[in-house]
Scaffold this motif. Structure first.
Motif, mmCIF file in Angstrom:
data_model
loop_
_atom_site.group_PDB
_atom_site.id
_atom_site.type_symbol
_atom_site.label_atom_id
_atom_site.label_comp_id
_atom_site.label_asym_id
_atom_site.label_seq_id
_atom_site.Cartn_x
_atom_site.Cartn_y
_atom_site.Cartn_z
ATOM 1 N N GLY A 34 -2.842 1.942 8.395
ATOM 2 C CA GLY A 34 -3.345 3.274 9.159
ATOM 3 C C GLY A 34 -2.948 4.518 9.228
ATOM 4 N N ASP A 35 -3.042 5.388 8.363
ATOM 5 C CA ASP A 35 -2.502 7.026 8.795
ATOM 6 C C ASP A 35 -2.512 7.264 9.399
ATOM 7 O OD1 ASP A 35 0.018 6.418 7.688
ATOM 8 O OD2 ASP A 35 -0.982 6.935 5.103
ATOM 9 N N LEU A 36 -4.258 7.303 9.017
ATOM 10 C CA LEU A 36 -5.204 6.925 10.445
ATOM 11 C C LEU A 36 -6.334 6.295 10.525
ATOM 12 C CD1 LEU A 36 -6.291 11.240 11.239
ATOM 13 C CD2 LEU A 36 -7.685 10.957 9.298
ATOM 14 N N VAL A 37 -6.860 6.561 11.906
ATOM 15 C CA VAL A 37 -8.046 5.398 12.126
ATOM 16 C C VAL A 37 -8.586 6.642 12.814
ATOM 17 C CG1 VAL A 37 -7.988 4.125 13.717
ATOM 18 C CG2 VAL A 37 -5.846 4.119 13.184
ATOM 19 N N GLY A 38 -10.313 5.707 12.063
ATOM 20 C CA GLY A 38 -11.492 6.578 12.615
ATOM 21 C C GLY A 38 -11.996 5.174 13.888
ATOM 22 N N VAL A 39 -12.804 5.798 15.064
ATOM 23 C CA VAL A 39 -13.019 4.206 15.838
ATOM 24 C C VAL A 39 -15.039 4.517 15.786
ATOM 25 C CG1 VAL A 39 -13.771 3.515 18.153
ATOM 26 C CG2 VAL A 39 -10.984 4.216 17.365
ATOM 27 N N LEU A 40 -15.667 3.905 15.160
ATOM 28 C CA LEU A 40 -17.272 4.068 15.088
ATOM 29 C C LEU A 40 -16.950 3.172 16.627
ATOM 30 C CD1 LEU A 40 -17.576 2.863 11.323
ATOM 31 C CD2 LEU A 40 -17.665 5.014 12.782
ATOM 32 N N ASP A 41 -18.180 3.792 17.208
ATOM 33 C CA ASP A 41 -18.945 2.829 18.145
ATOM 34 C C ASP A 41 -19.981 3.350 18.240
ATOM 35 O OD1 ASP A 41 -19.516 1.930 20.498
ATOM 36 O OD2 ASP A 41 -18.749 3.897 21.660
ATOM 37 N N GLU A 42 -21.004 2.416 17.509
ATOM 38 C CA GLU A 42 -22.922 1.984 17.991
ATOM 39 C C GLU A 42 -23.461 3.365 16.762
ATOM 40 O OE1 GLU A 42 -24.952 2.544 21.985
ATOM 41 O OE2 GLU A 42 -24.069 0.967 22.315
ATOM 42 N N LEU A 65 0.957 -1.163 0.637
ATOM 43 C CA LEU A 65 0.845 -0.103 -0.140
ATOM 44 C C LEU A 65 0.528 1.085 -0.113
ATOM 45 C CD1 LEU A 65 -2.590 -0.912 2.712
ATOM 46 C CD2 LEU A 65 -2.876 -0.935 0.532
ATOM 47 N N ALA A 66 2.113 1.169 0.703
ATOM 48 C CA ALA A 66 2.967 2.267 0.707
ATOM 49 C C ALA A 66 3.742 2.705 -0.771
ATOM 50 C CB ALA A 66 3.983 1.813 1.341
ATOM 51 N N ASP A 67 3.619 1.696 -1.445
ATOM 52 C CA ASP A 67 4.034 1.702 -2.613
ATOM 53 C C ASP A 67 3.393 1.987 -4.150
ATOM 54 O OD1 ASP A 67 7.190 1.292 -2.034
ATOM 55 O OD2 ASP A 67 6.208 -1.150 -2.547
ATOM 56 N N LEU A 68 1.647 1.417 -3.843
ATOM 57 C CA LEU A 68 0.754 2.340 -4.153
ATOM 58 C C LEU A 68 0.503 3.754 -4.515
ATOM 59 C CD1 LEU A 68 -1.729 -0.964 -3.920
ATOM 60 C CD2 LEU A 68 -0.324 -0.177 -6.002
ATOM 61 N N GLU A 69 -0.148 4.109 -3.397
ATOM 62 C CA GLU A 69 -0.134 5.746 -3.265
ATOM 63 C C GLU A 69 -1.352 5.893 -3.231
ATOM 64 O OE1 GLU A 69 3.149 8.014 -4.510
ATOM 65 O OE2 GLU A 69 4.391 7.856 -2.475
ATOM 66 N N LEU A 70 -1.762 4.829 -3.364
ATOM 67 C CA LEU A 70 -3.655 4.960 -3.114
ATOM 68 C C LEU A 70 -3.913 4.915 -2.126
ATOM 69 C CD1 LEU A 70 -5.624 4.659 -6.115
ATOM 70 C CD2 LEU A 70 -5.556 1.886 -4.883
ATOM 71 N N PRO A 71 -5.811 6.491 -2.077
ATOM 72 C CA PRO A 71 -5.999 5.898 -1.476
ATOM 73 C C PRO A 71 -7.360 5.138 -1.092
ATOM 74 C CG PRO A 71 -6.737 8.487 -2.851
ATOM 75 C CD PRO A 71 -5.936 7.513 -2.800
ATOM 76 N N THR A 72 -6.558 4.632 0.389
ATOM 77 C CA THR A 72 -7.558 3.232 0.975
ATOM 78 C C THR A 72 -8.182 3.489 2.044
ATOM 79 O OG1 THR A 72 -5.383 2.463 -0.056
ATOM 80 C CG2 THR A 72 -6.330 0.621 1.110
ATOM 81 N N LEU A 73 -9.236 3.362 2.394
ATOM 82 C CA LEU A 73 -10.271 2.461 3.618
ATOM 83 C C LEU A 73 -10.362 1.480 3.669
ATOM 84 C CD1 LEU A 73 -12.593 3.890 5.119
ATOM 85 C CD2 LEU A 73 -14.519 3.450 4.080
ATOM 86 N N LEU A 74 -9.962 0.987 5.401
ATOM 87 C CA LEU A 74 -9.955 -0.129 5.656
ATOM 88 C C LEU A 74 -10.755 -0.256 7.106
ATOM 89 C CD1 LEU A 74 -8.259 -2.921 6.404
ATOM 90 C CD2 LEU A 74 -6.750 -1.589 7.997
ATOM 91 N N VAL A 75 -11.639 -1.564 6.671
ATOM 92 C CA VAL A 75 -12.290 -1.850 7.959
ATOM 93 C C VAL A 75 -11.884 -3.067 8.655
ATOM 94 C CG1 VAL A 75 -14.827 -2.273 8.539
ATOM 95 C CG2 VAL A 75 -14.707 -0.729 6.420
ATOM 96 N N THR A 76 -12.053 -3.065 10.050
ATOM 97 C CA THR A 76 -11.525 -3.613 10.990
ATOM 98 C C THR A 76 -11.914 -4.169 12.502
ATOM 99 O OG1 THR A 76 -9.456 -4.949 11.673
ATOM 100 C CG2 THR A 76 -9.250 -2.538 11.409
ATOM 101 N N HIS A 77 -11.311 -4.349 13.210
ATOM 102 C CA HIS A 77 -11.922 -4.868 14.720
ATOM 103 C C HIS A 77 -10.763 -4.460 15.211
ATOM 104 C CE1 HIS A 77 -16.382 -6.219 12.888
ATOM 105 N NE2 HIS A 77 -16.430 -4.836 14.061
ATOM 106 N N ALA A 78 -9.372 -5.458 14.422
ATOM 107 C CA ALA A 78 -8.184 -5.371 15.415
ATOM 108 C C ALA A 78 -7.784 -4.036 14.949
ATOM 109 C CB ALA A 78 -7.290 -6.431 14.570
ATOM 110 N N PHE A 79 -7.107 -3.344 16.493
ATOM 111 C CA PHE A 79 -6.239 -2.392 16.394
ATOM 112 C C PHE A 79 -4.547 -2.533 16.303
ATOM 113 C CE2 PHE A 79 -3.032 0.546 18.568
ATOM 114 C CZ PHE A 79 -4.148 1.880 18.435
#
Length: 271
Positions: free
Chosen positions: A132-140, A111-125
């Motif tokens: 992730g360069d930026l992490v967003g936490v969703l709760d309910e 992903l670092a080589d691609l330099e493409l905007p990426t959105l990752l969904v995960t339950h594992a911090f």
């Protein structure tokens, strides 16, 4: 824009410039590696097979591949669409505990080589922190905090965020003391916090911020339930807390042993 009812915009899925990597990779079992990648781009992509190190597997079928190889094929297929954004849905959910960190680190490099905007969904911090360069936490369904992984660890917005990062979270009652508080922890004992608070609270302390001391030298004690090696140190599980002892110089406490706990006030987060 994909869809706007008021403006009568409706872009068919096959015309959307989006690369998608589902958690089970979704490879077609009857197609070869080259065939799976060709399906997405409608043409052969030897450049992608070479880039992801799967050119030698071009004629293999998904059942013949390892978990990491399947992920690389799925990622190559997602990129065969020449997307403007990449979506990753739990990309390590199908991997075992041994393969997972290896494949995760490999994907981070890609992903670092691609330099493409990426959105990752995960339950594992840990996955979010590595990728992730930026992490967003969703709760309910509500976005409760955004920041770097380090910011979430050291300045969590609430107890749920702290728990997500691996912190010990316990209930207690805070009593103001000077510029800070004394928190009477549920189950007995006290910890001093730098933040001033009063009444029912939750506190969070990272495992590596807790220190094991002699029970007689601490206002908080707990009982050892298990000890195991962890990342060059020891992970000590207690009735209410988990403590990480770095390095190999620490003597391992015994199960059922009573130990004292101590933490610097600035490391005790109060919510």
């Amino acid at each position: 824009m994909w869809f706007d009812a008021q403006r009568a915009v409706r872009l068919e899925a096959e015309r959307r410039r989006v690369g998608y990597l589902p958690q089970d990779y979704g490879l077609f079992p009857h197609l070869t590696v080259a065939g799976n990648v060709r399906f997405a781009g409608r043409r052969d992509r030897p450049d992608l097979l070479e880039r992801f190190g799967i050119a030698a597997l071009a004629s293999a079928h998904p059942a013949q591949l390892s978990g990491g190889e399947r992920q690389r094929v799925a990622l190559a297929r997602a990129l065969a669409r020449d997307p403007r954004v990449l979506l990753l849905d739990e990309p390590f959910g199908a991997l075992d505990a041994i393969t997972r960190p290896q494949v995760r680190d490999e994907l981070a490099d890609l992903l670092a080589d691609l330099e493409l905007p990426t959105l990752l969904v995960t339950h594992a911090f840990e996955d979010a922190g590595v990728l992730g360069d930026l992490v967003g936490v969703l709760d309910e369904g509500r976005l409760v905090q955004t920041g770097t992984a380090a910011e979430l660890v050291h300045r969590p917005a609430n107890a749920r965020v702290a728990a997500l990062t691996g912190a010990n979270v316990v209930a207690g009652v805070a009593v103001p003391s000077g510029s800070g508080s004394i928190v009477r922890v549920k189950g007995g004992g006290e910890l001093v916090a730098a933040a001033r608070a009063e009444g029912p609270v939750e506190i969070a302390v990272q495992p590596w911020e807790l220190e094991l001391v002699d029970p007689g030298a601490s206002r908080l004690t707990d009982t050892v339930t298990g000890v195991r090696p962890d990342r060059g140190g020891l992970l000590v599980r207690l009735t209410r807390f988990t403590v990480h002892l770095p390095g190999a110089e620490h003597a391992a406490p015994e199960p059922a042993q009573t130990v004292g706990l101590r933490a610097a006030p600035e490391h005790v987060h109060v919510f």
